[in-house]
Write an enzyme that holds these catalytic residues in place. Structure first.
Site, PDB file in Angstrom:
ATOM      1  N   SER A  71       0.797  -1.225   0.000  1.00 29.57           N
ATOM      2  CA  SER A  71       0.000   0.000   0.000  1.00 29.57           C
ATOM      3  C   SER A  71       0.828   1.274   0.000  1.00 29.57           C
ATOM      4  O   SER A  71       0.344   2.314  -0.426  1.00 29.57           O
ATOM      5  CB  SER A  71      -0.942  -0.002   1.196  1.00 29.57           C
ATOM      6  N   HIS A 121      -5.756  -4.213  -1.807  1.00 37.21           N
ATOM      7  CA  HIS A 121      -5.504  -3.050  -2.675  1.00 37.21           C
ATOM      8  C   HIS A 121      -5.518  -3.427  -4.156  1.00 37.21           C
ATOM      9  O   HIS A 121      -4.885  -2.746  -4.968  1.00 37.21           O
ATOM     10  CB  HIS A 121      -4.171  -2.387  -2.323  1.00 37.21           C
ATOM     11  N   LYS A 144     -12.670  -1.304   0.310  1.00 34.29           N
ATOM     12  CA  LYS A 144     -11.892  -0.429  -0.564  1.00 34.29           C
ATOM     13  C   LYS A 144     -12.609  -0.308  -1.919  1.00 34.29           C
ATOM     14  O   LYS A 144     -13.666   0.296  -1.977  1.00 34.29           O
ATOM     15  CB  LYS A 144     -10.448  -0.941  -0.670  1.00 34.29           C
TER      16      LYS A 144
END
Ligand SMILES: *Cc1c(COP(=O)(O)O)cnc(C)c1O
Length: 390
Positions: free
Chosen positions: A183, A211, A242
């Protein structure tokens, strides 16, 4: 005693402020999106959400959530195995399994909980867990909760991974665990090489794709799809918090027997509440959107490329890559944080990171693009970075 505790804690906070590691919270008074408002009503261009596909305030997602809220109520008031499983929870698990190419899936309250519960339920002192040094905090904590021998290799360093696999050769099971995307850098784990080593040393592979899921690889199926190793990954964790709408919830998608044992033994699954029905209903709508078209993923790729090209042209140093995480490098922590402050004053929200989150001398502003950013947003972001230098 209370007085002593309060004095000591207040001292700690003061020290955090003095050493520059205190994290203030900015308060938003609007939905999450590419344009948000602060409490004074000021409009701000947001470059720091994990809202990669712009679905956090997408009308289709919001309406699926509100429809499910009306149809299935607000909360489950139960863990899954007592009376917290609705048909839609099972439906979402099945949809995630078939989309991600895994045999079965188990939902968790969050991906932090998925990683917190997965190791201890599956592995014990006879086993070895071999972990990338930059893995997410929840993986580190999950490994700590389990009695397996622990090995660590430097970030994406395949020679070190191989050495650790050799050291762990006596273990009953060896598990290699890695984030799919790191990240702070936006770098991909080299899953093709990791899986080749896993084959050579007879190890299991676990990937946390938080991610990446929804926008990386073919169909947005994540890092394993990008590297063509979907069949070789044994355990895949990820978040619904996310790209996949951004509310909350996590999952483990894995071999059938792994999921079956997790449903019996994973403590955050057994002892924490079910994912709220509205989140489940909205997540099903998110999967519909992703499976109907590649439009959002393609737009996100274009946006990341436009920002990277514009910033490079303007003379900023970026970490190389293609991911929607774009680290703008400053080196010096004060320069990074002052630039972030100037951006904020100019109505652009991006966050500076420095030691201990990233190594000494590698302070940066991490920009995260969204499919919902327009060309004008991106150009304004670049112009604002340039203006901070004047
Ligand atoms: C964000 C993140 C998590 C935590 O996800 P939550 O669902 O918010 O708990 C776990 N692992 C990685 C790699 C992440 O980036």
């Amino acid at each position: 005693m209370l007085h002593d505790v309060r004095t000591e804690l207040a001292g700690r906070i003061t020290e955090m402020r003095e050493t520059g590691v205190f994290k203030p919270e900015r308060v938003l008074a609007s939905p999450q999106g590419t344009h948000v408002r602060d409490e004074s009503g000021r409009e701000i261009l947001n470059l720091c959400a994990n809202n990669y596909l712009g679905l956090a305030d997408d009308p289709r997602v919001v309406s699926a959530a509100s429809k499910t809220l009306v149809d299935r109520g607000f909360g489950m008031a139960s863990v899954r195995f007592i009376c917290g499983t609705q048909d839609i929870h099972r439906e979402l698990e099945e949809r995630l399994s078939s989309w991600l190419g895994q045999e079965d899936t188990i939902l968790f309250p969050s991906c932090f909980d998925a990683n917190g519960g997965v190791f201890e339920a599956l592995f014990d002192a006879r086993d070895a867990v071999i972990s990338d040094a930059l893995n997410h905090a929840s993986i580190i904590d999950g490994i700590r909760l389990c009695k397996a021998a622990r090995f660590r290799y430097a970030n994406r360093d395949m020679a070190e991974l191989e050495a650790r696999l050799q050291e762990a050769s006596d273990a009953r099971y060896r598990l290699i665990v890695t984030d799919g995307v790191f990240s702070m850098d936006g770098y991909y784990a080299p899953l093709d090489e990791i899986c080749a080593l896993a084959d050579r040393y007879d190890a299991l592979v676990m990937v946390d794709d938080s991610h990446a899921v929804g926008f990386v690889g073919e169909g947005g199926r994540g890092t394993p799809a990008r590297f063509g190793v979907e069949d070789r990954v044994d355990i895949l964790t990820g978040t619904l918090g996310k790209a996949l709408g951004g509310a909350s919830g996590g999952y483990v998608a894995a071999r059938r027997e792994i999921v079956a044992v997790l449903k019996q033994r994973a403590r955050p699954y057994l002892f924490s509440n079910s994912v709220a029905p509205a989140v489940v209903g909205a997540s099903l709508a998110v999967l519909d959107i992703l499976q109907e078209s590649d439009e959002l993923r393609t737009q996100l790729e274009r946006n990341a490329a436009r920002f990277r090209a514009g910033m490079s042209e303007a003379g900023f140093e970026l970490l190389p890559g293609e991911h929607a995480i774009v680290p703008v490098m400053f080196g010096d922590a004060v320069a990074a944080s002052q630039t972030a402050q100037r951006l904020w004053e100019a109505g652009v929200y991006a966050v500076a990171f420095s030691f201990p989150v990233v190594p000494h001398g590698q302070a940066r502003i991490r920009v995260q693009l969204s499919a919902a950013h327009t060309d004008d947003d991106i150009d304004r972001a670049i112009e604002s970075f340039v203006a901070t230098r004047d």
